[in-house]
Design an enzyme around this catalytic site. Structure first.
Site, PDB file in Angstrom:
ATOM      1  CD  GLN A 277     -19.247  55.420 -35.388  1.00 23.96           C
ATOM      2  OE1 GLN A 277     -18.597  56.381 -35.006  1.00 23.96           O
ATOM      3  NE2 GLN A 277     -19.532  54.387 -34.606  1.00 23.96           N
ATOM      4  NE  ARG A 278     -18.737  54.413 -45.231  1.00 26.83           N
ATOM      5  CZ  ARG A 278     -18.113  55.532 -45.559  1.00 26.83           C
ATOM      6  NH1 ARG A 278     -16.845  55.704 -45.218  1.00 26.83           N
ATOM      7  NH2 ARG A 278     -18.726  56.475 -46.233  1.00 26.83           N
ATOM      8  CB  ALA A 279     -13.854  50.718 -38.724  1.00 26.97           C
TER       9      ALA A 279
END
Length: 340
Positions: A277-279
């Site tokens: 999800q960081r991307a």
């Protein structure tokens, strides 16, 4: 001893690196940047040069943690700032270099046992993470740093809080910094999970244009021979960039992010085989920071493309080498074709 930094705006041939550093200044929650490339490509020079395009910060004189005076004193100020009512002053932000030989205690700090015994108060001997609060933490050759120290840096960078625990006593202090790592891939790779947690990555190559290389040599020699004169020559571009960054920081929350963009970003990331999800979050933050830097109130296709180059290339390369830059561009154009 005064140290003259090479002017940031005088660095030529490494626009992508400069852009990544600027976007992290505008929005530190992008998560830092990893600069990869051979020695002698200007990585350390660019990081040191950041100091002169950053606004000064307001602190209390004598505070070891650079407490943010706009925060709620009861929650985020250290004991010194809450109890002493000290004098305010403005100062340049700190650029903290983390040496390869650093110990865990040097990095996170330790408990001040003497003060605890003498005064019965919980107290900290600040480490490098305290000095880096509201500043820049630079780790050269981050791939050679022990894994447990890298994990500490990444955890604190994400939480913006440093926790020191010893002998059943736990103390914490704010530690919000821009994390910049640099490395030469020939000296060893970085763990894939670490590069995912660093927001952006720039692969730096030495210029191959003879004219550009000649211009770099000219500027370096001019700076080394007459640093004050050279710095003065770039004083106007430096101030202009500084003002542009300050304006972008103030207006970043005003940038319009269409609701459908979140779904489009997620679609692109899933097509690339990325599941962190960081991307998604880093991509949107990066595009928004680029938009406000370019003085736009809405995200454009240019902003999305710049974010794509800085956020995805290194992640895709490490997880699926079959996805070439050309394939990434094809996916990008399919999903964001309506943006101008």
């Amino acid at each position: 001893m005064k140290y003259n930094n090479f002017p940031f705006t005088a660095i030529c041939g490494q626009e992508q690196m400069k852009k990544a550093l600027i976007l992290n200044i505008i929005d530190p929650k992008i998560g830092g940047v990893l600069l990869t490339g051979q020695q002698g490509t200007g990585k350390s020079t660019a990081v040191r040069s950041m100091i002169d395009i950053l606004p000064e910060i307001e602190v209390h004189k004598g505070c070891q943690f650079q407490c943010n005076l706009t925060d709620d004193p009861s929650d985020n100020w250290c004991d010194f700032c809450r109890e002493q009512n000290p004098q305010k002053l403005r100062k340049p932000i700190n650029l903290v270099n983390l040496p390869l030989g650093a110990t865990e205690e040097m990095v996170i700090g330790s408990l001040d046992i003497e003060k605890i015994i003498r005064e019965g108060k919980r107290a900290i001997q600040p480490g490098l993470l305290a000095k880096a609060n509201r500043g820049i933490l630079y780790v050269d050759e981050i791939n050679l740093l022990p894994d447990h120290l890298v994990d500490i840096l990444l955890d604190v960078s994400a939480s913006r809080i440093n926790i020191i625990e010893r002998e059943g006593v736990s103390l914490e202090h704010p530690s919000a910094f821009i994390l910049v790592g640099s490395m030469n891939p020939e000296e060893g790779e970085l763990r894939p999970q670490i590069s995912d947690r660093l927001g952006l990555e720039v692969q730096i190559k030495a210029p191959t244009d003879p004219q550009l290389r000649a211009e770099i040599s000219i500027r370096v020699l001019e700076f080394e021979d007459q640093p004050e004169k050279f710095i003065q020559k770039y004083s106007i571009p430096q101030e202009k960039l500084k003002q542009q960054i300050q304006s972008a920081k103030k207006k970043i929350a005003e940038v319009i992010i269409p609701e459908e963009l979140y779904v489009q970003v997620a679609t692109l990331i899933l097509k690339l085989g990325l599941y962190s999800q960081r991307a998604d979050i880093t991509f949107i933050r990066c595009a928004r920071a680029h938009a406000t830097f370019k003085q736009r109130t809405e995200i454009s296709k240019e902003d999305l493309w710049e974010a794509s180059n800085l956020v995805f290339n290194h992640r895709v390369k490490r997880f699926d080498e079959s996805i070439s830059p050309e394939i990434l561009e094809t996916y990008f154009n399919e999903i964001f074709n309506e943006y101008k």
